[in-house]
Design a protein around this motif. Structure first.
Motif, mmCIF file in Angstrom:
data_model
loop_
_atom_site.group_PDB
_atom_site.id
_atom_site.type_symbol
_atom_site.label_atom_id
_atom_site.label_comp_id
_atom_site.label_asym_id
_atom_site.label_seq_id
_atom_site.Cartn_x
_atom_site.Cartn_y
_atom_site.Cartn_z
ATOM 1 N N VAL A 133 0.823 -1.211 0.000
ATOM 2 C CA VAL A 133 0.000 0.000 0.000
ATOM 3 C C VAL A 133 0.856 1.260 0.000
ATOM 4 O O VAL A 133 0.574 2.224 -0.722
ATOM 5 N N THR A 134 1.891 1.279 0.812
ATOM 6 C CA THR A 134 2.684 2.500 1.004
ATOM 7 C C THR A 134 4.046 2.463 0.324
ATOM 8 O O THR A 134 4.670 3.503 0.123
ATOM 9 N N GLY A 135 4.519 1.249 0.025
ATOM 10 C CA GLY A 135 5.849 1.130 -0.543
ATOM 11 C C GLY A 135 6.945 1.086 0.497
ATOM 12 O O GLY A 135 8.130 1.013 0.156
ATOM 13 N N PHE A 136 6.567 1.149 1.769
ATOM 14 C CA PHE A 136 7.546 1.113 2.857
ATOM 15 C C PHE A 136 7.175 0.019 3.852
ATOM 16 O O PHE A 136 6.045 -0.478 3.865
ATOM 17 N N LEU A 137 8.150 -0.308 4.686
ATOM 18 C CA LEU A 137 7.914 -1.261 5.769
ATOM 19 C C LEU A 137 7.730 -0.518 7.077
ATOM 20 O O LEU A 137 8.354 0.519 7.312
ATOM 21 N N LEU A 138 6.876 -1.061 7.943
ATOM 22 C CA LEU A 138 6.715 -0.487 9.277
ATOM 23 C C LEU A 138 7.999 -0.677 10.086
ATOM 24 O O LEU A 138 8.743 -1.645 9.874
ATOM 25 N N PRO A 139 8.280 0.228 11.026
ATOM 26 C CA PRO A 139 9.393 -0.015 11.963
ATOM 27 C C PRO A 139 9.190 -1.333 12.693
ATOM 28 O O PRO A 139 8.054 -1.757 12.942
ATOM 29 N N GLY A 140 10.282 -1.989 13.024
ATOM 30 C CA GLY A 140 10.202 -3.311 13.633
ATOM 31 C C GLY A 140 9.350 -3.359 14.887
ATOM 32 O O GLY A 140 8.608 -4.322 15.112
ATOM 33 N N ILE A 141 9.428 -2.312 15.733
ATOM 34 C CA ILE A 141 8.665 -2.303 16.989
ATOM 35 C C ILE A 141 7.171 -2.281 16.714
ATOM 36 O O ILE A 141 6.398 -3.038 17.315
ATOM 37 N N LEU A 142 6.741 -1.420 15.799
ATOM 38 C CA LEU A 142 5.312 -1.329 15.487
ATOM 39 C C LEU A 142 4.811 -2.623 14.846
ATOM 40 O O LEU A 142 3.730 -3.125 15.188
ATOM 41 N N ALA A 143 5.590 -3.155 13.919
ATOM 42 C CA ALA A 143 5.181 -4.397 13.264
ATOM 43 C C ALA A 143 5.140 -5.542 14.263
ATOM 44 O O ALA A 143 4.236 -6.400 14.209
ATOM 45 N N SER A 144 6.089 -5.565 15.196
ATOM 46 C CA SER A 144 6.113 -6.625 16.219
ATOM 47 C C SER A 144 4.904 -6.544 17.123
ATOM 48 O O SER A 144 4.338 -7.570 17.518
ATOM 49 N N ALA A 145 4.494 -5.330 17.483
ATOM 50 C CA ALA A 145 3.304 -5.170 18.327
ATOM 51 C C ALA A 145 2.065 -5.705 17.627
ATOM 52 O O ALA A 145 1.241 -6.407 18.228
ATOM 53 N N GLY A 146 1.931 -5.391 16.335
ATOM 54 C CA GLY A 146 0.791 -5.911 15.581
ATOM 55 C C GLY A 146 0.840 -7.418 15.435
ATOM 56 O O GLY A 146 -0.185 -8.104 15.564
#
Length: 253
Positions: A133-146
């Motif tokens: 969707v955005t072309g970028f990856l979430l920061p590891g901390i945010l992605a880990s929380a999800g």
């Protein structure tokens, strides 16, 4: 694809899946060597609430032992269960969370493998959707929380399903209080006061259980291969005395 899997923000998910594979291999090797890694870890966990299962009476009596002249089983005395509390209020939130995740009905290592699998896969799916969707990856901390939030219900649902199809003697919760008064054998290490060793105990259904024990008598040492009687539960492990009664067997081969 490899770049995506090994991308910096995805490191927690690569580590989780790698650890899952390592644990699965270690459990397989341990089973072949008779080490019982899963049972060992289960013995370290507290008794937990199992709201969806019928449990044995958790208020069963404990046993104590008077050691006099080598006397054993005849000297085991029934004593009050003491301060042990088995209801939800006594167990606390940690034990209730473990119960919700089906600890006690499914071996702990299997649950850990399920969680690591769910965490790793959920993280990669989330990052893939965000990147598309955005072309970028979430920061590891945010992605880990999800991923963590998604892995918890995945773990519960999968573990519940496994508990219904696993052999009954593997999935039934067994109160560790029932180990008190039973014969066992030291299978790994030398037990000293404050330094427990691993013991193997066979229950009435023939299932082997692995628990940590230390001598009930101060200054005594229980060597590997020693036949013992479990006499009391002491926190996450047990205390034991030597089994000098040849009629008491059942520790397993």
């Amino acid at each position: 694809m490899v770049d995506f899997i090994l991308a910096g923000p995805n490191t927690p998910f690569a580590v989780a899946l790698g650890l899952m594979i390592a644990i699965a291999l270690a459990e397989g090797v341990g089973t072949l060597m008779g080490l019982g890694l899963s049972s060992m870890i289960d013995s370290l966990l507290p008794e937990v609430d199992l709201p969806d299962a019928d449990l044995p009476d958790m208020d069963a009596p404990d046993f104590d032992a008077e050691i006099s002249g080598g006397a054993l089983p005849g000297d085991l005395e029934t004593v009050a269960a003491g301060t042990e509390v088995t209801g939800p209020a006594g167990q606390g939130i940690f034990s209730q969370i473990l119960g919700w995740l089906c600890f006690g009905r499914v071996p702990a290592l299997i649950i850990l493998v399920i969680f690591l699998t769910g965490f790793g896969l959920a993280g990669y799916v989330l990052q893939s959707l965000v990147q598309s969707v955005t072309g970028f990856l979430l920061p590891g901390i945010l992605a880990s929380a999800g991923a963590f939030a998604g892995a918890l219900p995945f773990t519960r649902v999968t573990a519940l399903g496994l508990s219904k199809v696993m052999p009954k003697d593997e999935s039934d919760a067994v109160s560790r209080q029932t180990f008190v008064g039973k014969p066992a054998v030291i299978v790994q290490g030398h037990a000293k006061s404050g330094l427990p060793a691993q013991a193997r105990l066979k229950d009435a259904s023939g299932q082997n259980h692995y628990l940590l024990v230390e001598p009930d008598v101060d200054g005594e040492e229980l060597e590997q291969g020693t036949d013992i009687i479990v006499v009391r539960q002491k926190g996450p492990h047990f205390t034991a005395i030597r089994n000098t009664n040849a009629t008491l067997t059942g520790a397993g081969d």
